[in-house]
Design a protein around this motif. Sequence first.
Motif, PDB file in Angstrom:
ATOM      1  N   UNK A   1       0.850  -1.188   0.000  1.00 52.91           N
ATOM      2  CA  UNK A   1       0.000   0.000   0.000  1.00 52.91           C
ATOM      3  C   UNK A   1       0.887   1.240   0.000  1.00 52.91           C
ATOM      4  N   UNK A   2       0.656   2.121  -0.974  1.00 53.38           N
ATOM      5  CA  UNK A   2       1.413   3.360  -1.087  1.00 53.38           C
ATOM      6  C   UNK A   2       0.455   4.550  -1.020  1.00 53.38           C
ATOM      7  N   UNK A   3       0.763   5.509  -0.169  1.00 52.53           N
ATOM      8  CA  UNK A   3      -0.039   6.725  -0.061  1.00 52.53           C
ATOM      9  C   UNK A   3       0.411   7.674  -1.165  1.00 52.53           C
ATOM     10  N   UNK A   4      -0.477   7.974  -2.095  1.00 53.07           N
ATOM     11  CA  UNK A   4      -0.172   8.868  -3.210  1.00 53.07           C
ATOM     12  C   UNK A   4      -0.883  10.201  -3.034  1.00 53.07           C
ATOM     13  N   UNK A   5      -1.034  10.634  -1.771  1.00 50.45           N
ATOM     14  CA  UNK A   5      -1.668  11.910  -1.473  1.00 50.45           C
ATOM     15  C   UNK A   5      -0.827  12.661  -0.446  1.00 50.45           C
ATOM     16  N   UNK A   6      -1.276  13.845  -0.098  1.00 52.66           N
ATOM     17  CA  UNK A   6      -0.619  14.610   0.964  1.00 52.66           C
ATOM     18  C   UNK A   6      -1.286  14.378   2.307  1.00 52.66           C
ATOM     19  N   UNK A   7      -2.307  13.536   2.368  1.00 49.44           N
ATOM     20  CA  UNK A   7      -3.016  13.240   3.609  1.00 49.44           C
ATOM     21  C   UNK A   7      -2.208  12.238   4.427  1.00 49.44           C
TER      22      UNK A   7
ATOM     23  N   UNK B   1      -2.379  -2.045  -8.907  1.00 49.28           N
ATOM     24  CA  UNK B   1      -1.472  -2.557  -9.935  1.00 49.28           C
ATOM     25  C   UNK B   1      -1.282  -4.049  -9.701  1.00 49.28           C
ATOM     26  N   UNK B   2      -1.639  -4.842 -10.704  1.00 54.28           N
ATOM     27  CA  UNK B   2      -1.446  -6.294 -10.642  1.00 54.28           C
ATOM     28  C   UNK B   2       0.018  -6.590 -10.908  1.00 54.28           C
ATOM     29  N   UNK B   3       0.708  -7.186  -9.946  1.00 57.97           N
ATOM     30  CA  UNK B   3       2.141  -7.466 -10.073  1.00 57.97           C
ATOM     31  C   UNK B   3       2.436  -8.933 -10.365  1.00 57.97           C
ATOM     32  N   UNK B   4       1.499  -9.849 -10.063  1.00 60.05           N
ATOM     33  CA  UNK B   4       1.810 -11.280 -10.122  1.00 60.05           C
ATOM     34  C   UNK B   4       1.061 -12.051 -11.208  1.00 60.05           C
ATOM     35  N   UNK B   5       0.285 -11.380 -12.013  1.00 63.55           N
ATOM     36  CA  UNK B   5      -0.447 -12.092 -13.053  1.00 63.55           C
ATOM     37  C   UNK B   5      -1.730 -12.746 -12.563  1.00 63.55           C
TER      38      UNK B   5
ATOM     39  N   UNK C   1       1.066  -4.453 -14.376  1.00 64.74           N
ATOM     40  CA  UNK C   1       2.511  -4.233 -14.534  1.00 64.74           C
ATOM     41  C   UNK C   1       3.210  -5.355 -13.781  1.00 64.74           C
ATOM     42  N   UNK C   2       3.477  -6.445 -14.472  1.00 58.73           N
ATOM     43  CA  UNK C   2       4.105  -7.598 -13.828  1.00 58.73           C
ATOM     44  C   UNK C   2       5.507  -7.239 -13.359  1.00 58.73           C
TER      45      UNK C   2
ATOM     46  N   UNK D   1      -0.032  -7.437  -5.487  1.00 60.66           N
ATOM     47  CA  UNK D   1      -0.644  -6.198  -5.964  1.00 60.66           C
ATOM     48  C   UNK D   1      -0.076  -5.008  -5.205  1.00 60.66           C
ATOM     49  N   UNK D   2      -0.055  -3.873  -5.882  1.00 57.36           N
ATOM     50  CA  UNK D   2       0.318  -2.603  -5.266  1.00 57.36           C
ATOM     51  C   UNK D   2      -0.895  -1.696  -5.326  1.00 57.36           C
ATOM     52  N   UNK D   3      -1.231  -1.074  -4.202  1.00 60.23           N
ATOM     53  CA  UNK D   3      -2.353  -0.140  -4.154  1.00 60.23           C
ATOM     54  C   UNK D   3      -1.786   1.258  -4.007  1.00 60.23           C
TER      55      UNK D   3
END
Length: 143
Positions: free
Chosen positions: A54-60, A94-98, A117-118, A126-128
């Motif tokens: 899990x990646x925070x892609x905000x400023x929150x 993002x699906x990383x493992x197929x 994006x494997x 998966x990456x969120x």
Amino acid sequence: MKIGRWILLAAVIGGAAYYGAKRFERDRDARPAAQSDAPENAKAPPGVRIKVEVLNATTTKGLARRATLFLRDRGFDVVSINTTQKQQPTTMVIDRSGHPEWARLIANAMGATVTVRHDSSRYVDATVLVGANWRPPPKPFYP
């Protein structure tokens, strides 16, 4: 005469406290339990370990942690939490493992889109990327 005033004051304070407690209890019971907008079938299948980053892609601040708790409640195994420099307006999985069906489960839970994006070097399925459009479910109130 002074004792009568103290007794009256104690009775008024006790009555106000009793009234406040009963009113709070009635209001608490009348509130519906907090429900998430995510569908109930957007959970990890029993017996399947889906590793999620899990990646925070905000400023929150703290949004990745709230997303982690949300996903773990739904049975996903969040193994990494971080913040990304690039800001995103929408949440993306993002699906990383197929396994596109696993990515769709996570996307359904979070109201996100799926991208493929494997990358076998990440050791996650998966990456969120938590975007600004994702709202965590309300926290329960425990007085």
